[in-house]
Structures are given as structure tokens and as C-alpha cells.
Design a protein around this motif. Sequence first.
Motif, PDB file in Angstrom:
ATOM      1  N   GLY A   1      17.881  20.898  11.323  1.00  0.00           N
ATOM      2  CA  GLY A   1      19.332  20.739  11.313  1.00  0.00           C
ATOM      3  C   GLY A   1      19.903  20.298   9.988  1.00  0.00           C
ATOM      4  N   TRP A   2      19.150  20.471   8.890  1.00  0.00           N
ATOM      5  CA  TRP A   2      19.642  20.119   7.563  1.00  0.00           C
ATOM      6  C   TRP A   2      20.586  21.197   7.046  1.00  0.00           C
ATOM      7  N   THR A   3      21.783  20.822   6.649  1.00  0.00           N
ATOM      8  CA  THR A   3      22.762  21.783   6.150  1.00  0.00           C
ATOM      9  C   THR A   3      22.269  22.496   4.896  1.00  0.00           C
ATOM     10  N   GLU A   4      21.468  21.838   4.100  1.00  0.00           N
ATOM     11  CA  GLU A   4      20.991  22.413   2.834  1.00  0.00           C
ATOM     12  C   GLU A   4      20.109  23.633   3.022  1.00  0.00           C
ATOM     13  N   PHE A   5      19.623  23.880   4.247  1.00  0.00           N
ATOM     14  CA  PHE A   5      18.734  25.026   4.423  1.00  0.00           C
ATOM     15  C   PHE A   5      19.421  26.337   4.069  1.00  0.00           C
ATOM     16  N   TRP A   6      20.747  26.395   4.230  1.00  0.00           N
ATOM     17  CA  TRP A   6      21.478  27.610   3.871  1.00  0.00           C
ATOM     18  C   TRP A   6      21.366  27.904   2.373  1.00  0.00           C
ATOM     19  N   LEU A   7      21.383  26.862   1.537  1.00  0.00           N
ATOM     20  CA  LEU A   7      21.289  27.058   0.094  1.00  0.00           C
ATOM     21  C   LEU A   7      19.899  27.558  -0.313  1.00  0.00           C
ATOM     22  N   ILE A   8      18.884  27.144   0.430  1.00  0.00           N
ATOM     23  CA  ILE A   8      17.541  27.665   0.159  1.00  0.00           C
ATOM     24  C   ILE A   8      17.509  29.162   0.446  1.00  0.00           C
ATOM     25  N   TRP A   9      18.172  29.586   1.509  1.00  0.00           N
ATOM     26  CA  TRP A   9      18.238  31.023   1.812  1.00  0.00           C
ATOM     27  C   TRP A   9      18.943  31.784   0.696  1.00  0.00           C
ATOM     28  N   VAL A  10      19.984  31.186   0.128  1.00  0.00           N
ATOM     29  CA  VAL A  10      20.683  31.837  -0.985  1.00  0.00           C
ATOM     30  C   VAL A  10      19.712  32.054  -2.147  1.00  0.00           C
TER      31      VAL A  10
ATOM     32  N   PHE B   1      26.617  27.956   4.977  1.00  0.00           N
ATOM     33  CA  PHE B   1      26.581  26.624   4.379  1.00  0.00           C
ATOM     34  C   PHE B   1      27.931  25.926   4.507  1.00  0.00           C
ATOM     35  N   PHE B   2      29.015  26.639   4.210  1.00  0.00           N
ATOM     36  CA  PHE B   2      30.339  26.009   4.273  1.00  0.00           C
ATOM     37  C   PHE B   2      30.766  25.743   5.716  1.00  0.00           C
ATOM     38  N   VAL B   3      30.323  26.599   6.656  1.00  0.00           N
ATOM     39  CA  VAL B   3      30.610  26.347   8.070  1.00  0.00           C
ATOM     40  C   VAL B   3      29.933  25.058   8.526  1.00  0.00           C
ATOM     41  N   TRP B   4      28.659  24.892   8.181  1.00  0.00           N
ATOM     42  CA  TRP B   4      27.948  23.661   8.562  1.00  0.00           C
ATOM     43  C   TRP B   4      28.494  22.464   7.790  1.00  0.00           C
ATOM     44  N   LYS B   5      28.912  22.664   6.555  1.00  0.00           N
ATOM     45  CA  LYS B   5      29.482  21.573   5.765  1.00  0.00           C
ATOM     46  C   LYS B   5      30.763  21.056   6.412  1.00  0.00           C
ATOM     47  N   ARG B   6      31.596  21.977   6.887  1.00  0.00           N
ATOM     48  CA  ARG B   6      32.829  21.562   7.568  1.00  0.00           C
ATOM     49  C   ARG B   6      32.507  20.806   8.851  1.00  0.00           C
TER      50      ARG B   6
ATOM     51  N   ALA C   1      13.294  27.001   4.303  1.00  0.00           N
ATOM     52  CA  ALA C   1      14.599  27.244   4.914  1.00  0.00           C
ATOM     53  C   ALA C   1      14.506  27.243   6.437  1.00  0.00           C
ATOM     54  N   THR C   2      13.472  27.875   6.975  1.00  0.00           N
ATOM     55  CA  THR C   2      13.316  27.934   8.425  1.00  0.00           C
ATOM     56  C   THR C   2      13.040  26.549   8.997  1.00  0.00           C
ATOM     57  N   TYR C   3      12.208  25.767   8.314  1.00  0.00           N
ATOM     58  CA  TYR C   3      11.939  24.405   8.748  1.00  0.00           C
ATOM     59  C   TYR C   3      13.212  23.557   8.665  1.00  0.00           C
ATOM     60  N   GLY C   4      13.982  23.741   7.581  1.00  0.00           N
ATOM     61  CA  GLY C   4      15.231  23.009   7.428  1.00  0.00           C
ATOM     62  C   GLY C   4      16.231  23.336   8.511  1.00  0.00           C
ATOM     63  N   MET C   5      16.263  24.613   8.924  1.00  0.00           N
ATOM     64  CA  MET C   5      17.153  25.013  10.019  1.00  0.00           C
ATOM     65  C   MET C   5      16.721  24.337  11.313  1.00  0.00           C
TER      66      MET C   5
ATOM     67  N   TRP D   1      23.215  16.160   6.759  1.00  0.00           N
ATOM     68  CA  TRP D   1      22.721  16.264   5.390  1.00  0.00           C
ATOM     69  C   TRP D   1      21.322  15.664   5.292  1.00  0.00           C
ATOM     70  N   ALA D   2      20.479  16.312   4.522  1.00  0.00           N
ATOM     71  CA  ALA D   2      19.173  15.729   4.217  1.00  0.00           C
ATOM     72  C   ALA D   2      19.360  14.579   3.229  1.00  0.00           C
ATOM     73  N   SER D   3      18.426  13.669   3.208  1.00  0.00           N
ATOM     74  CA  SER D   3      18.485  12.577   2.241  1.00  0.00           C
ATOM     75  C   SER D   3      18.182  13.113   0.841  1.00  0.00           C
ATOM     76  N   TRP D   4      18.532  12.328  -0.182  1.00  0.00           N
ATOM     77  CA  TRP D   4      18.241  12.758  -1.554  1.00  0.00           C
ATOM     78  C   TRP D   4      16.743  12.898  -1.771  1.00  0.00           C
ATOM     79  N   ARG D   5      15.976  12.039  -1.145  1.00  0.00           N
ATOM     80  CA  ARG D   5      14.518  12.142  -1.252  1.00  0.00           C
ATOM     81  C   ARG D   5      14.020  13.459  -0.657  1.00  0.00           C
ATOM     82  N   THR D   6      14.565  13.821   0.497  1.00  0.00           N
ATOM     83  CA  THR D   6      14.171  15.082   1.135  1.00  0.00           C
ATOM     84  C   THR D   6      14.579  16.272   0.286  1.00  0.00           C
ATOM     85  N   ARG D   7      15.770  16.227  -0.309  1.00  0.00           N
ATOM     86  CA  ARG D   7      16.219  17.315  -1.174  1.00  0.00           C
ATOM     87  C   ARG D   7      15.270  17.500  -2.350  1.00  0.00           C
ATOM     88  N   LEU D   8      14.872  16.384  -2.951  1.00  0.00           N
ATOM     89  CA  LEU D   8      13.942  16.457  -4.077  1.00  0.00           C
ATOM     90  C   LEU D   8      12.608  17.054  -3.634  1.00  0.00           C
ATOM     91  N   LEU D   9      12.131  16.636  -2.474  1.00  0.00           N
ATOM     92  CA  LEU D   9      10.867  17.164  -1.961  1.00  0.00           C
ATOM     93  C   LEU D   9      10.962  18.668  -1.685  1.00  0.00           C
TER      94      LEU D   9
END
Length: 222
Positions: free
Chosen positions: A161-170, A203-208, A154-158, A108-116
Amino acid sequence: MALLHWLFDAQLVIGSQTILWREVIGNVFGLLSALGGMRRRAWAWPVGIVGNALLLTVFLGVAFNTPNPVNLLGQAGRQIMFIVVSGYGWWRWTRRPDRPGAVIEPRWASWRTRLLLIVALFAGTLLLTPIFRALGSYEPVWSDAWIFAGSILATYGMAKGWTEFWLIWVAVDIVGVPLLFSAGYYASGLMYAFYGVFTLTGFFVWKRRNAVLRPSLETVGA
């Protein structure tokens, strides 16, 4: 050489619509890359690069004399960006020879990273919209800018290894589907619709996987 000529000239005609086979093939490579990313396989990066190179020729319709004269500069530009960032991602995912195969563990990315990331998505869209409009991109230009900015993040997040990158793709796919259909890129529009479901699954696969890793990390730290 004959294969290359066929690849550039081959078309699929459905009613009054013409679809380039390289648009279809490029998106198939993109889907295979996404599948590899979901399974955390390093081959996802070079496969994606091949798809990016094909789609670059599609979205610069005028430059490559395609049946669709619409230029989507954000779509074209992001293919170049994908190739560059994918090189970084490929290197990052294979820099650990002691762990072949699934070479990166999601986190998981940090909350600061998510905000950024959120701020960067909106700021990038605002910044790129007038630039793309001045260059003659297809309206609504903000959609093209949103897709470009989101794709970078999203590509940088992938790669990180940040799981949130999948949500950016959505978020990218939600905007991309209506834009591509309105511009006449039907194969890409259909693929984006499928990507939307696929990326949510990823996203759910990486979340698990995160849930499996967390107890192990806690045990190590105990």
C-alpha cells in the motif's frame, strides 16, 4: 481446447511485423489490473495473474515457438514473480472482511524504506545483469535486469500500500519502452508507453487519497 489453440496461434500481421494476439490480450489484462490497483480493488490481483500467464508464453519466444525468437528473460521471469507476489497481494488486500471493495488505504513509505527501495533497484540491476547475460537475454541486458528488479519492488510496494510504488513503475516503463521496441515486441512497447502515463496518474490519485486520509488520522490521534 479449440479456444486454447486459437489463443496460441492467432497472429496480427501489420506490414512486415507479426504480433501475437496473446501479447495484446495479456497486456490488456495488465492494464485492467493497473486500473483496479488505482481504484484499490482486490480483483486487480487475479486479473493481473491471467495477464502474467499469457505474457510468460510470449517472452519465452523460443520455448513456445513464437514468430519472435528473441528471449527476454527478465520479462519472462518477472511474469513468474508477478504471479507469486500477486498471490501475496491478493491475500493482503482481502484479509479484512469487514472492509469489502477498497480493502487497503494508501500510505507513504518512510524515508528509510524509500532509500532501501532505491538501493535495491540499482543493486538488483547490477546483480541480475551478468546472470541474464550468461543465460542469453537480449541486449542491452541491464535494461532487462532493471525492469525485472523494478517490477519486483513495485509489485511488493503495491501489496504493502505504499504510494511510491507508482513511481517505481514509471521508472520501469521509461526503460521498458525502448527495450521492447528494439526487441520487436511492439504491442508490449506501446502498452508500456501507455502504462507510463497511467502509472503517473495513479500516483497522483493515491497522493490525493493520502491527503484526504491525513486529516482524519490526525483527528483520531488528537
